[in-house]
Design a protein around this motif. Structure first.
Motif, short mmCIF file in Angstrom:
data_model
loop_
_atom_site.label_atom_id
_atom_site.label_comp_id
_atom_site.label_asym_id
_atom_site.label_seq_id
_atom_site.Cartn_x
_atom_site.Cartn_y
_atom_site.Cartn_z
N CYS A 17 -45.70 -49.19 55.03
CA CYS A 17 -45.05 -49.97 53.96
C CYS A 17 -43.55 -50.05 54.20
N PHE A 18 -42.92 -48.93 54.54
CA PHE A 18 -41.48 -48.93 54.78
C PHE A 18 -41.14 -49.78 56.00
N ASP A 19 -41.86 -49.57 57.10
CA ASP A 19 -41.55 -50.28 58.34
C ASP A 19 -41.72 -51.78 58.22
N GLU A 20 -42.73 -52.22 57.52
CA GLU A 20 -42.99 -53.65 57.39
C GLU A 20 -42.08 -54.32 56.35
N SER A 21 -41.61 -53.56 55.38
CA SER A 21 -40.76 -54.13 54.33
C SER A 21 -39.28 -54.13 54.69
N LEU A 22 -38.86 -53.20 55.53
CA LEU A 22 -37.44 -53.03 55.82
C LEU A 22 -36.73 -54.29 56.32
N PRO A 23 -37.29 -55.05 57.26
CA PRO A 23 -36.55 -56.24 57.73
C PRO A 23 -36.25 -57.26 56.63
N TYR A 24 -36.98 -57.22 55.52
CA TYR A 24 -36.80 -58.20 54.45
C TYR A 24 -36.05 -57.61 53.25
N SER A 25 -35.59 -56.36 53.39
CA SER A 25 -34.91 -55.71 52.28
C SER A 25 -33.41 -55.80 52.44
N LYS A 26 -32.71 -55.46 51.37
CA LYS A 26 -31.25 -55.47 51.38
C LYS A 26 -30.70 -54.26 52.13
N ARG A 27 -31.53 -53.27 52.39
CA ARG A 27 -31.09 -52.03 53.04
C ARG A 27 -31.32 -52.03 54.54
N ALA A 28 -31.51 -53.19 55.13
CA ALA A 28 -31.79 -53.26 56.56
C ALA A 28 -30.55 -52.99 57.41
N LYS A 29 -29.38 -53.24 56.86
CA LYS A 29 -28.13 -53.02 57.60
C LYS A 29 -27.28 -51.99 56.88
N PRO A 30 -26.47 -51.26 57.63
CA PRO A 30 -25.57 -50.30 56.98
C PRO A 30 -24.53 -51.03 56.12
N LYS A 31 -23.97 -50.28 55.19
CA LYS A 31 -22.93 -50.84 54.32
C LYS A 31 -21.59 -50.70 55.03
N TYR A 32 -21.33 -51.62 55.95
CA TYR A 32 -20.13 -51.54 56.77
C TYR A 32 -18.85 -51.55 55.95
N PHE A 33 -18.79 -52.41 54.94
CA PHE A 33 -17.59 -52.49 54.12
C PHE A 33 -17.30 -51.15 53.45
N LEU A 34 -18.34 -50.52 52.91
CA LEU A 34 -18.16 -49.22 52.26
C LEU A 34 -17.69 -48.17 53.25
N LEU A 35 -18.27 -48.17 54.44
CA LEU A 35 -17.88 -47.19 55.46
C LEU A 35 -16.42 -47.36 55.87
N VAL A 36 -16.01 -48.59 56.13
CA VAL A 36 -14.62 -48.85 56.51
C VAL A 36 -13.67 -48.49 55.37
N LEU A 37 -14.06 -48.82 54.14
CA LEU A 37 -13.23 -48.51 52.99
C LEU A 37 -13.05 -47.00 52.82
N LEU A 38 -14.15 -46.24 52.93
CA LEU A 38 -14.06 -44.79 52.78
C LEU A 38 -13.18 -44.15 53.86
N VAL A 39 -13.36 -44.58 55.09
CA VAL A 39 -12.55 -44.02 56.18
C VAL A 39 -11.09 -44.42 56.01
N ALA A 40 -10.82 -45.68 55.65
CA ALA A 40 -9.44 -46.13 55.46
C ALA A 40 -8.77 -45.38 54.30
N LEU A 41 -9.49 -45.23 53.19
CA LEU A 41 -8.93 -44.47 52.07
C LEU A 41 -8.73 -43.00 52.44
N GLY A 42 -9.66 -42.46 53.23
CA GLY A 42 -9.50 -41.08 53.69
C GLY A 42 -8.28 -40.90 54.56
N LEU A 43 -8.08 -41.82 55.48
CA LEU A 43 -6.89 -41.75 56.34
C LEU A 43 -5.61 -41.96 55.54
#
Length: 155
Positions: A17-43
């Motif tokens: 179920c997870f493997d077949e649903s993942l390509p069509y879900s919103k969670r298929a890609k990492p949250k790049y904006f959040l990651l960059v924001l957290l690292v930038a705010l941390g720095l």
């Protein structure tokens, strides 16, 4: 005309179920904006505010987000396995009204008119509606049931 089939909510089913649903879900890609924001705010916290505790905390939140993304599959399956419905048998009924799912813990019905899209995956079908997606494995569906679903959803 009505068709009935049963399956068990077990670990292999959850993985499929997870493997077949993942390509069509919103969670298929990492949250790049959040990651960059957290690292930038941390720095900024470390170098701009000279607060190493705050900066390290924000960078560690970014690392935690990466770990959560990497382990999302086993984490999701573990949560499903810990639910009380895990291991129970589910009965699916396909009739002119829609699809009815029943087990000891939860019953629901999905009307044909509520289904927006039917996505045919390699191992099953995804039924998209306004509240989310429902996955049904082709292992439990006969060709008659698949034809019936296609007929009802293309009307």
């Amino acid at each position: 005309m009505a068709f009935t089939t049963t399956y068990t909510l077990d670990k292999p089913y959850f993985y499929e179920c997870f493997d077949e649903s993942l390509p069509y879900s919103k969670r298929a890609k990492p949250k790049y904006f959040l990651l960059v924001l957290l690292v930038a705010l941390g720095l900024f916290g470390i170098y701009g505010l000279n607060d190493h505790y705050l900066g390290s905390f924000l960078i560690m939140l970014g690392v935690l987000e990466c770990v959560a993304f990497y382990y999302r599959r086993p984490w999701w399956v573990t949560r499903q396995m810990l639910s009380r419905a895990s291991g129970s048998e589910v009965t699916l009924t396909f009739d002119d009204d829609g699809i009815k799912s029943a087990n000891h813990y939860k019953n629901y019905q999905l009307a044909w008119q509520d289904i927006n899209t039917v996505i045919d995956t390699q191992q099953g079908i995804l039924l998209q509606n306004k509240s989310g997606m429902q996955y049904i494995s082709k292992q439990i569906l006969s060709s008659e049931i698949l034809d019936f679903i296609n007929k009802k959803t293309t009307q």
